[in-house]
Design an enzyme around this catalytic site. Structure first.
Site, PDB file in Angstrom:
ATOM      1  N   VAL A  88      46.437  47.700  33.546  1.00 20.08           N
ATOM      2  CA  VAL A  88      46.510  46.246  33.299  1.00 20.08           C
ATOM      3  C   VAL A  88      47.253  45.952  31.991  1.00 20.08           C
ATOM      4  O   VAL A  88      48.108  45.060  31.931  1.00 20.08           O
ATOM      5  CB  VAL A  88      45.085  45.625  33.277  1.00 20.08           C
ATOM      6  CG1 VAL A  88      45.161  44.131  32.983  1.00 20.08           C
ATOM      7  CG2 VAL A  88      44.366  45.873  34.595  1.00 20.08           C
TER       8      VAL A  88
ATOM      9  N   GLU B  74      37.455  51.430  39.546  1.00 27.41           N
ATOM     10  CA  GLU B  74      37.105  51.619  38.131  1.00 27.41           C
ATOM     11  C   GLU B  74      37.267  53.097  37.768  1.00 27.41           C
ATOM     12  O   GLU B  74      37.299  53.958  38.662  1.00 27.41           O
ATOM     13  CB  GLU B  74      35.637  51.222  37.906  1.00 27.41           C
ATOM     14  CG  GLU B  74      35.342  49.771  38.193  1.00 27.41           C
ATOM     15  CD  GLU B  74      36.168  48.818  37.341  1.00 27.41           C
ATOM     16  OE1 GLU B  74      36.061  48.879  36.111  1.00 27.41           O
ATOM     17  OE2 GLU B  74      36.925  48.024  37.896  1.00 27.41           O
TER      18      GLU B  74
ATOM     19  N   LYS C 137      30.376  40.660  37.865  1.00 26.76           N
ATOM     20  CA  LYS C 137      31.162  39.441  38.108  1.00 26.76           C
ATOM     21  C   LYS C 137      30.255  38.298  38.548  1.00 26.76           C
ATOM     22  O   LYS C 137      30.417  37.150  38.106  1.00 26.76           O
ATOM     23  CB  LYS C 137      32.229  39.735  39.168  1.00 26.76           C
ATOM     24  CG  LYS C 137      33.248  40.772  38.687  1.00 26.76           C
ATOM     25  CD  LYS C 137      34.076  41.331  39.819  1.00 26.76           C
ATOM     26  CE  LYS C 137      35.111  42.321  39.310  1.00 26.76           C
ATOM     27  NZ  LYS C 137      35.765  43.078  40.377  1.00 26.76           N
TER      28      LYS C 137
HETATM   29  N1  HSE Z   1      37.535  47.865  40.381  1.00 26.38           N
HETATM   30  C1  HSE Z   1      37.645  46.458  40.469  1.00 26.38           C
HETATM   31  C2  HSE Z   1      37.788  46.065  41.922  1.00 26.38           C
HETATM   32  C3  HSE Z   1      38.836  45.998  39.669  1.00 26.38           C
HETATM   33  O1  HSE Z   1      38.004  46.940  42.766  1.00 26.38           O
HETATM   34  O2  HSE Z   1      37.644  44.895  42.247  1.00 26.38           O
HETATM   35  C4  HSE Z   1      38.881  44.528  39.431  1.00 26.38           C
HETATM   36  O3  HSE Z   1      37.783  44.078  38.701  1.00 26.38           O
END
Ligand code: HSE
Length: 420
Positions: free
Chosen positions: A12, A183, A198
């Site tokens: 990113v 991740e 989230k």
């Molecule tokens: N690992 C996370 C996903 C990346 O697959 O959504 C984005 O937050």
């Protein structure tokens, strides 16, 4: 000119630096000032990042640099970024973070530390989709009735491939890692933890709920197999990994798990790495947000949106409340959640077994809605697949334990929750 320092120049971070260079003209026009990345922090100095910025392995070179205006935190983890973000804010620097784990644990402390200094986090949730902005600003006239969505791109990518192509779990997980979706530790994705972070961020904006991951129901996609996929198809469901926040009276239920949803629902049609979130507001009704939930450029797009907003002078309180919210809403205990369930069991294929199982479920006030029996490769062992009517989560958990203790039931029972 605005100078940026990036903590963590990985997939990113590299995209942030490149987009700020490639789209410099439009970004400058929108922000009103030129924005450049001055420096970035990495763990491994020998790896070429392909960007022309100063690279260091000491985060304090960025956080304490008086020339840096905005610190972009893309390191991942919780403790180290917490200390660095805190220091950056104390040094008077605005911060943009994509780090959902950091916010899942420390969003309220960070909000207090930030005060009037901008701390923005659009990229933390649903990658490139501007869902934070939608909830924090666009829907601020509404009481939020519910939020439901696909919040982890890796899970959605894996489930799509498993369902549409019969792909093998391990191979497809490896592919998600190679594509840069997963991740660093992919158990955060497939175990549901990433989506829970989230959901907690969204719940703070929507309801002012201050909860931690351990307070809510979190399940992943690890136990889903092709039998479940076939059952779902036969009964008109799609399997999606969802984050769900729902107002139930004076409480809010928060949960993250694989879910069977009607195949004709809009979210059921969201495939691959795409995320989608529906929000129901009491005045606006249902709204839906769709886009890439992971990947370098999509996430960087959200990071840069925050940078542009900060440079334009849009600040406002981090979680969207100028004064304390006295809504009286509390977090519903996870044992009190009610929903429908799908169960998969391996049982002795002999008379009386079905009656024993349905009577055991009856002891926990659980009634069966639909049932399917499938032979297995082993003689005299069948698979029983069934769905239940609505019941309480704690009753279901107790019933599963009791069923697993029956002599006629083999191994662990798999369970998927159903939302209609
Ligand atoms: N690992 C996370 C996903 C990346 O697959 O959504 C984005 O937050």
């Amino acid at each position: 000119m605005i100078k940026i320092g990036i903590l963590g120049v990985g997939t990113v971070g590299t995209s942030v630096a490149k987009i700020l260079e490639d789209n410099a003209d439009i970004i400058e026009a929108r922000a009103g000032k030129k924005i450049v990345v001055k420096s970035g922090v990495v763990k491994n100095l020998s790896k070429d990042r392909g960007v022309s910025i100063i690279i260091t392995d000491n985060p304090l070179d960025v956080v304490d640099d008086p020339e840096i205006d905005i610190v972009v935190e893309l390191m991942g983890g919780v403790d180290e970024p917490y200390e660095l973000v805190k220091k950056a804010l104390q040094n008077g620097k605005a911060v943009v973070t994509a780090n959902k784990a950091l916010l899942a644990y420390h969003r309220y402390e960070l909000q207090t530390i930030a005060g009037d200094i901008p701390l923005m986090y659009e990229a933390s949730t649903a990658g490139g989709i501007p869902i934070i902005g939608a909830l924090r600003t666009g829907l601020s006239a509404n009481h939020i009735d519910s939020i439901q969505g696909i919040m982890n791109g890796t899970c959605n990518y894996m489930l799509t491939k498993m369902i549409n192509e019969g792909a093998k779990y391990d191979e497809i997980l490896k592919e998600s890692q190679e594509l840069g979706y997963a991740e660093a530790d992919p158990t955060f994705d497939v175990g549901g933890f990433d989506a829970s972070h989230k959901l907690l961020i969204l719940a703070s904006i929507a309801y002012g709920i201050d909860a931690k991951p351990e307070d809510i129901l979190i399940d992943g996609i690890e136990n889903i197999n092709q039998t479940d996929v076939e059952f779902a198809k036969e009964f008109g469901y799609e399997i999606k990994h969802l984050g769900i926040a729902k107002k139930v009276g004076d409480a809010v239920e928060l949960r993250v798990h694989a879910t069977m949803i009607p195949v004709e629902s809009m979210i059921a049609k969201v495939d691959g790495v795409m995320n989608a979130v529906t929000v129901i507001g009491d005045r606006v009704g249902e709204t839906m947000y769709y886009g890439a939930g992971a990947g370098g450029d999509a996430t960087a797009s959200a990071v840069i949106a925050d940078i542009v907003d900060i440079v334009r002078g849009n600040q406002g309180p981090m979680l969207g409340y100028k004064k304390g919210l006295e809504s009286g809403l509390t977090l519903l205990d996870k044992s009190e959640i009610t929903t429908q369930y799908y169960l998969r069991l391996q049982v002795d294929d002999k008379s009386g077994v079905l009656a024993t199982i349905s009577s055991k479920l009856g002891e926990f006030d659980i009634s069966i809605e639909a049932m399917l029996q499938k032979p297995t490769k082993e003689k005299n062992i069948s698979q029983l697949l069934f769905t239940t009517h609505i019941c309480k989560e704690n009753k279901m958990q107790e019933a599963i334990k009791a069923l697993e203790e029956l002599e006629s039931v083999y191994g662990d029972i798999a369970m998927i929750r159903i939302e209609k």
